[in-house]
Design a protein around this motif. Structure first.
Motif, PDB file in Angstrom:
ATOM      1  N   HIS A 572      -6.693  -2.980   9.419  1.00  0.00           N
ATOM      2  CA  HIS A 572      -5.713  -1.769   9.553  1.00  0.00           C
ATOM      3  C   HIS A 572      -5.013  -1.833  11.131  1.00  0.00           C
ATOM      4  O   HIS A 572      -3.909  -1.530  10.909  1.00  0.00           O
ATOM      5  N   ASP A 573      -5.514  -1.761  12.010  1.00  0.00           N
ATOM      6  CA  ASP A 573      -4.935  -1.636  13.351  1.00  0.00           C
ATOM      7  C   ASP A 573      -3.879  -3.158  13.630  1.00  0.00           C
ATOM      8  O   ASP A 573      -2.902  -2.833  14.187  1.00  0.00           O
ATOM      9  N   LEU A 576      -0.834  -2.529  11.346  1.00  0.00           N
ATOM     10  CA  LEU A 576       0.078  -1.557  12.049  1.00  0.00           C
ATOM     11  C   LEU A 576       1.074  -2.137  12.978  1.00  0.00           C
ATOM     12  O   LEU A 576       2.360  -1.749  13.220  1.00  0.00           O
ATOM     13  N   GLY A 577       0.668  -3.392  13.812  1.00  0.00           N
ATOM     14  CA  GLY A 577       1.508  -3.914  14.631  1.00  0.00           C
ATOM     15  C   GLY A 577       2.229  -5.148  14.026  1.00  0.00           C
ATOM     16  O   GLY A 577       3.411  -5.494  14.366  1.00  0.00           O
ATOM     17  N   SER A 579       2.982  -5.601  10.231  1.00  0.00           N
ATOM     18  CA  SER A 579       3.724  -5.209   9.091  1.00  0.00           C
ATOM     19  C   SER A 579       4.392  -4.078   9.009  1.00  0.00           C
ATOM     20  O   SER A 579       3.954  -3.043   9.108  1.00  0.00           O
ATOM     21  N   ALA A 580       5.903  -4.050   9.088  1.00  0.00           N
ATOM     22  CA  ALA A 580       6.548  -3.064   8.883  1.00  0.00           C
ATOM     23  C   ALA A 580       6.418  -2.214   7.439  1.00  0.00           C
ATOM     24  O   ALA A 580       6.376  -0.875   7.677  1.00  0.00           O
ATOM     25  N   TYR A 582       3.505  -2.183   5.824  1.00  0.00           N
ATOM     26  CA  TYR A 582       2.098  -1.335   5.796  1.00  0.00           C
ATOM     27  C   TYR A 582       2.282  -0.356   6.896  1.00  0.00           C
ATOM     28  O   TYR A 582       1.657   0.802   6.448  1.00  0.00           O
ATOM     29  N   ARG A 583       3.336  -0.075   8.010  1.00  0.00           N
ATOM     30  CA  ARG A 583       3.423   1.110   8.610  1.00  0.00           C
ATOM     31  C   ARG A 583       3.890   2.092   8.065  1.00  0.00           C
ATOM     32  O   ARG A 583       3.548   3.255   8.241  1.00  0.00           O
ATOM     33  N   ASP A 584       4.935   1.810   7.065  1.00  0.00           N
ATOM     34  CA  ASP A 584       5.436   2.653   6.079  1.00  0.00           C
ATOM     35  C   ASP A 584       4.646   3.097   5.186  1.00  0.00           C
ATOM     36  O   ASP A 584       4.617   4.650   4.946  1.00  0.00           O
ATOM     37  N   GLY A 587       2.258   5.549   7.021  1.00  0.00           N
ATOM     38  CA  GLY A 587       2.919   6.601   7.809  1.00  0.00           C
ATOM     39  C   GLY A 587       2.435   8.217   7.529  1.00  0.00           C
ATOM     40  O   GLY A 587       2.397   8.947   8.466  1.00  0.00           O
ATOM     41  N   GLN A 590      -2.332  10.520   8.641  1.00  0.00           N
ATOM     42  CA  GLN A 590      -2.776  10.661  10.029  1.00  0.00           C
ATOM     43  C   GLN A 590      -4.178  10.716  10.209  1.00  0.00           C
ATOM     44  O   GLN A 590      -4.705  11.149   9.197  1.00  0.00           O
TER      45      GLN A 590
END
Length: 611
Positions: A572-573, A576-577, A579-580, A582-584, A587, A590
């Motif tokens: 996961h961590d 996040l850095g 894959s755009a 995956y960040r979407d 998002g 939280q």
């Protein structure tokens, strides 16, 4: 006589005794109908000898008129024959249908958990109609031959007794040869009907469980079984046709040889004092009456008679195949399928608890030659015992990936291995013994809850194991509400979420070391989904989950992101850095939301425990 004939004769006598009036009426109409048989030859002989050849045209025309009138009367009598035939045939068909339905319902009530006997469709539709048509044809031609032969023999005797010496010997020899073929033809007919029932049973099982055949990768095995049954039926039909050829030989001996002998001996008969009219009348008896009746009788007894004997034996005495002995659950399937009878179930091959690993090497797959690839040159390694979650937009190829790993689809290029074996390899143990795939639409079949849960357990499971798996995936409250593991299930009254819980319990209980969950928790609430996924994560073996909630990804060892261009794999961590996409996806989730979800799960678990 055959065992089937001896078994059916008492029933046949009871059936006919109860319809004596119909039989007498049918015999009366038949006697009236056959009057033209006697006059057909006798009248022709008298018209020639006493009329035309004697120069008395009026007398000849009068005899021909009497013969024609007899034909008209026989035609009118035919209406009464068919009316009596209907009164005899239709009660037989109704009785057979009642027996078939009654026996099928009795079996269903006695064994409600068993699959329905698919062969009953063949009995109700095909075989009862065969019995009805065969019985009607047999009665029709048998009474026709008896009265026609009696009229012809009486006519020959009245014309000249010498004629019987020419006609009777080949007629008797042909009939004896024909009767000798009846028993082997009955055996071939029985084999043909058995092949027809087996084929009907196979097609019924495949039609009901087609999705399960695909789910367990058994298309080739199922097709081979069906082709084999089709060949068996064709082989039985060919053997039946060979005996039909012998029947044609008997017909030629009994029907054609008397005509030939009559023509050859005609000069001798004339020297013995017989008139041309007598010889021509005898020829008319053979060609116009005896030969057609004999031909019809042999066809009826050779085909309709043997079919009737075999079908009545099966419909009235045969209980049909025992579903318990011929149909058994297939532990390869991820859902319910009653496989075809006599298909051997391969033994379960144990795999180490940590396995198996999954390897995809340059895998490319497209739904058609001209279609864009859904997966392109995908390389992926899932270590034994690892928990992998697959995420991505809808339609990106997540379900396709699980279908490829399960062996439901074959890659266009590349190679897929599970526990070191190629998924579609023909040698070695069946790959389906290594994996369980639970799709989004969970399948639950009629039967008991225990049967549903044990479906993928070839060696069964104890009550304690059932309770442990049910409690682990959150199925225990539903078990209590339904009335225990032996409670009958009606799939139609279960919700989609309840079906998913049962399918999850089935997969959790199975010994397969690789579990593929293709959005198998989409109808559960977040807390129930978390509980089920944690149960599978703690279960020994490898877990691949197609997720529809990002919370599932947080619980995995690694996450595979499919974005249509490339596949990215990591924690996961890491994602996040990297894959755009995956960040979407992550998002809106939280840490505070995740903590609230954990709290909700604890409250839900406590309430379930207290209930």
């Amino acid at each position: 006589m055959t065992t089937a004939t001896a078994r059916l004769l008492p029933r046949a006598r009871r059936f006919l005794r109860g319809r004596t009036r119909v039989l007498l009426l049918l015999a009366g109409w038949s006697l009236l109908e056959s009057a033209h048989t006697f006059l057909g030859g006798y009248g022709l002989a008298k018209a020639l000898d006493q009329g035309f050849l004697a120069g008395r045209t009026g007398v000849g025309l009068a005899w021909l008129g009497v013969t024609a009138l007899a034909v008209v009367v026989g035609g009118l009598a035919g209406r009464g024959v068919f009316r009596g035939l209907a009164d005899l045939v239709e009660p037989l068909r109704d009785s057979l249908i009642r027996q078939v339905v009654s026996r099928s319902l009795t079996q269903a009530v006695a064994h409600p958990a068993r699959a329905a006997d698919s062969a009953v469709v063949s009995r109700l539709t095909n075989q009862t109609e065969i019995a009805r048509d065969s019985f009607a044809g047999l009665v029709l031609v048998a009474r026709s031959f008896v009265f026609t032969a009696a009229g012809a023999v009486l006519g020959l005797l009245s014309l000249a007794p010498q004629l019987l010496l020419i006609v009777v010997p080949p007629l008797a020899a042909g009939l004896l040869l024909f009767l000798a073929t009846l028993r082997p033809m009955a055996a071939r007919q029985r084999a043909f009907l058995q092949a027809d029932e087996d084929l009907s049973t196979q097609f019924g099982a495949v039609a009901e469980g087609l999705r399960d055949v695909v789910a367990c990768g058994a298309q080739q095995q199922t097709a081979a079984r069906a082709y084999g049954l089709i060949e068996d039926e064709a082989r039985a039909a060919r053997q039946l046709a060979r005996w039909a050829a012998v029947r044609c030989l008997a017909l030629g001996l009994a029907g054609q040889l008397p005509i030939l002998l009559l023509l050859i001996t005609a000069p001798w008969l004339l020297r013995q004092g017989l008139t041309p009219g007598v010889v021509l009348g005898a020829l008319a008896y053979l060609t116009q009456s005896l030969l057609p009746a004999l031909h019809t009788l042999m066809n009826a007894l050779g085909s309709a008679g043997t079919r009737l004997l075999v079908v009545l034996d099966r419909l009235t005495t045969g209980p049909g195949p025992d579903p318990e002995s011929t149909i058994a659950p297939d532990p390869e399937s991820t859902t319910a399928l009653d496989p075809a009878p006599h298909v051997p179930v391969p033994p379960y091959v144990p795999v180490p608890p940590g396995g198996p690993g999954v390897e995809l090497r340059a895998v490319t797959f497209a739904y058609g030659p001209a279609a864009q690839p859904v997966l392109h040159d995908l390389d992926l390694t899932v270590e034994p015992g690892e928990h992998l979650v697959v995420v991505g937009p809808s339609g990106i190829g997540k379900s396709t990936l699980t279908a490829l790993v399960a062996g439901l689809l074959e890659p266009g290029h590349g190679e897929i291995r599970v526990a070191g074996r190629r998924v579609r390899a023909r040698s070695g143990p069946d790959p389906s013994l290594l994996r369980v795939l639970i799709p989004q639409q969970a399948y639950v079949f009629s039967g008991t809850l225990r049967e549903n849960l044990l479906y993928l357990c070839p060696d069964g499971a104890s009550d304690s194991a059932l309770e442990a798996s049910s409690d682990a995936v959150g199925l225990a409250p539903l078990v209590r509400r339904l009335g225990g593991f032996d409670a009958p299930l009606d799939p139609g009254v279960l919700s989609q979420g309840e079906r998913q819980l049962i399918a999850l319990g089935r997969a959790h209980l199975s010994p397969a070391p690789l579990v593929l969950l293709d959005e198998a928790t989409c109808h559960l609430d977040p807390a129930a989904e978390m509980r089920a996924e944690r149960a599978f994560a703690e279960r020994p073996g490898t877990l691949i989950v197609v997720a529809h909630r990002i919370t599932s990804a947080r619980r995995a060892d690694r996450i595979l992101v499919l974005d249509g261009v490339r596949a990215t794999c990591g924690t996961h961590d890491e994602l996040l850095g990297r894959s755009a996409l995956y960040r979407d996806l992550a998002g809106s989730w939280q840490p505070e939301a995740l903590e609230a979800l954990d709290h909700a799960e604890r409250i839900s678990a406590k309430s379930r425990y207290l209930s």
